[in-house]
Design a protein around this motif. Sequence first.
Motif, PDB file in Angstrom:
ATOM      1  N   VAL A  93       0.920  -1.250  -0.071  1.00 24.38           N
ATOM      2  CA  VAL A  93       0.088  -0.260   0.023  1.00 24.38           C
ATOM      3  C   VAL A  93       0.722   1.259  -0.063  1.00 24.38           C
ATOM      4  CG1 VAL A  93      -2.042  -1.121   1.150  1.00 24.38           C
ATOM      5  CG2 VAL A  93      -0.203   0.047   2.564  1.00 24.38           C
ATOM      6  N   ILE A  94       0.025   2.372  -0.320  1.00 26.37           N
ATOM      7  CA  ILE A  94       1.029   3.638  -0.391  1.00 26.37           C
ATOM      8  C   ILE A  94       0.155   4.785   0.439  1.00 26.37           C
ATOM      9  CG2 ILE A  94       1.999   5.562  -1.715  1.00 26.37           C
ATOM     10  CD1 ILE A  94       1.682   3.924  -4.269  1.00 26.37           C
ATOM     11  N   PHE A  95       0.635   5.237   1.492  1.00 24.84           N
ATOM     12  CA  PHE A  95       0.075   6.282   2.181  1.00 24.84           C
ATOM     13  C   PHE A  95       0.529   7.539   1.923  1.00 24.84           C
ATOM     14  CE2 PHE A  95       0.661   9.682   5.380  1.00 24.84           C
ATOM     15  CZ  PHE A  95      -0.403   9.625   5.904  1.00 24.84           C
ATOM     16  N   PHE A  96      -0.346   8.504   1.539  1.00 26.56           N
ATOM     17  CA  PHE A  96      -0.549   9.835   0.937  1.00 26.56           C
ATOM     18  C   PHE A  96      -1.209  10.881   2.140  1.00 26.56           C
ATOM     19  CE2 PHE A  96      -0.485   7.834  -3.204  1.00 26.56           C
ATOM     20  CZ  PHE A  96       0.682   8.540  -3.750  1.00 26.56           C
ATOM     21  N   GLY A  97      -0.256  11.782   2.666  1.00 23.27           N
ATOM     22  CA  GLY A  97      -0.774  12.651   3.607  1.00 23.27           C
ATOM     23  C   GLY A  97      -0.238  14.112   3.059  1.00 23.27           C
ATOM     24  N   PHE A  98      -1.429  14.844   2.743  1.00 20.89           N
ATOM     25  CA  PHE A  98      -0.809  16.366   2.309  1.00 20.89           C
ATOM     26  C   PHE A  98      -1.939  17.370   2.621  1.00 20.89           C
ATOM     27  CE2 PHE A  98      -3.247  14.369  -1.119  1.00 20.89           C
ATOM     28  CZ  PHE A  98      -4.095  15.514  -1.670  1.00 20.89           C
ATOM     29  N   PRO A  99      -1.417  18.784   2.334  1.00 19.26           N
ATOM     30  CA  PRO A  99      -2.442  19.708   2.659  1.00 19.26           C
ATOM     31  C   PRO A  99      -3.165  20.111   1.277  1.00 19.26           C
ATOM     32  CG  PRO A  99      -0.434  20.743   2.577  1.00 19.26           C
ATOM     33  CD  PRO A  99      -0.345  19.215   2.579  1.00 19.26           C
ATOM     34  N   PRO A 100      -4.405  20.018   0.978  1.00 19.20           N
ATOM     35  CA  PRO A 100      -5.215  20.442  -0.081  1.00 19.20           C
ATOM     36  C   PRO A 100      -4.588  21.818  -0.470  1.00 19.20           C
ATOM     37  CG  PRO A 100      -6.760  19.522   1.208  1.00 19.20           C
ATOM     38  CD  PRO A 100      -5.440  19.488   2.164  1.00 19.20           C
ATOM     39  N   TRP A 101      -4.373  22.147  -1.695  1.00 17.12           N
ATOM     40  CA  TRP A 101      -3.871  23.622  -2.148  1.00 17.12           C
ATOM     41  C   TRP A 101      -4.595  24.649  -1.774  1.00 17.12           C
ATOM     42  CZ3 TRP A 101      -0.501  26.692  -3.207  1.00 17.12           C
ATOM     43  CH2 TRP A 101      -0.410  27.971  -3.916  1.00 17.12           C
ATOM     44  N   GLN A 102      -5.930  24.529  -1.741  1.00 15.86           N
ATOM     45  CA  GLN A 102      -6.951  25.801  -1.205  1.00 15.86           C
ATOM     46  C   GLN A 102      -7.117  25.896   0.126  1.00 15.86           C
ATOM     47  OE1 GLN A 102      -9.448  24.300  -4.226  1.00 15.86           O
ATOM     48  NE2 GLN A 102      -9.269  25.995  -5.698  1.00 15.86           N
TER      49      GLN A 102
END
Length: 270
Positions: free
Chosen positions: A137-146
């Motif tokens: 599996v791949i985990f992604f965590g990020f802040p949406p641009w807007q």
Amino acid sequence: MFDFHQDKRRYFQMQYRTAAEYIIPFIAQQRPVIATDRILEIGCAEAGVLRAFRELGCDCTGIELSASRVANAEKFHAEIDAPGQVRFVTRDIYEIDVEHDLGHRFDVIVLKDVIEHIPDQARFIPRLRAFLAPGGVIFFGFPPWQMPFGGHQQVCQSRVLSKLPWFHLLPTPLFQGVLRVFGETRTTRRNLQEIKETGITIGRFERIVRQSGLQITQRTFWLLNPIYKYKFGRGAVKQAGVIARLPGLNNFFTTAVYYVVRAADQPPVS
């Protein structure tokens, strides 16, 4: 700019605690994380996230282009673990042959606050499949641009700009003009412009994932990002369901998103 942006040891601890208390439990809801797992973190910086996986006995590798951040990572890990227990690779991911350069594929791939910095995400995300072991599996965590601080303006030297929400959404000439008026350096202006050009929305991310032959198996939207607990003393708060379900609008009021994805043609690991 907040103090923890300069204090790399403190930031290492923040990343470690976020991974131990939020990221690993989030992944484990879809796939148990066990000692025999091989973990890859892309854009690992000081590799605090990998420290949490090492505590479980996992075999950990970090990819990071900044040699100075890798030097800090090696130092911080050596203070806790035997030297060399985490492998670091300082190369562009597009230049890496997985089997030849790394020796194997990975059960869990982690991208924490990284995808929003990478140009041409539609090329990059499909590339990750080459690093993924069957059932991985791949985990992604990020802040949406807007979201209010999706432009990473918190790194500004100006106390006003570092706390000013949404101004990163201004057209580029106005955005750069504001940065100049408040005395931000050319380096800061360039770095923030790069983020402006690579910031990614929830909808675009999910489209790229689907087009890459990957499948979203779990997602959580956060009103207050879990790492805020350690940065600002504010506990993590999940986004209200009604906001999370509103395409477009959810980008403006969601400070972080967590995803677990896997190859669409691979069965999950129980």
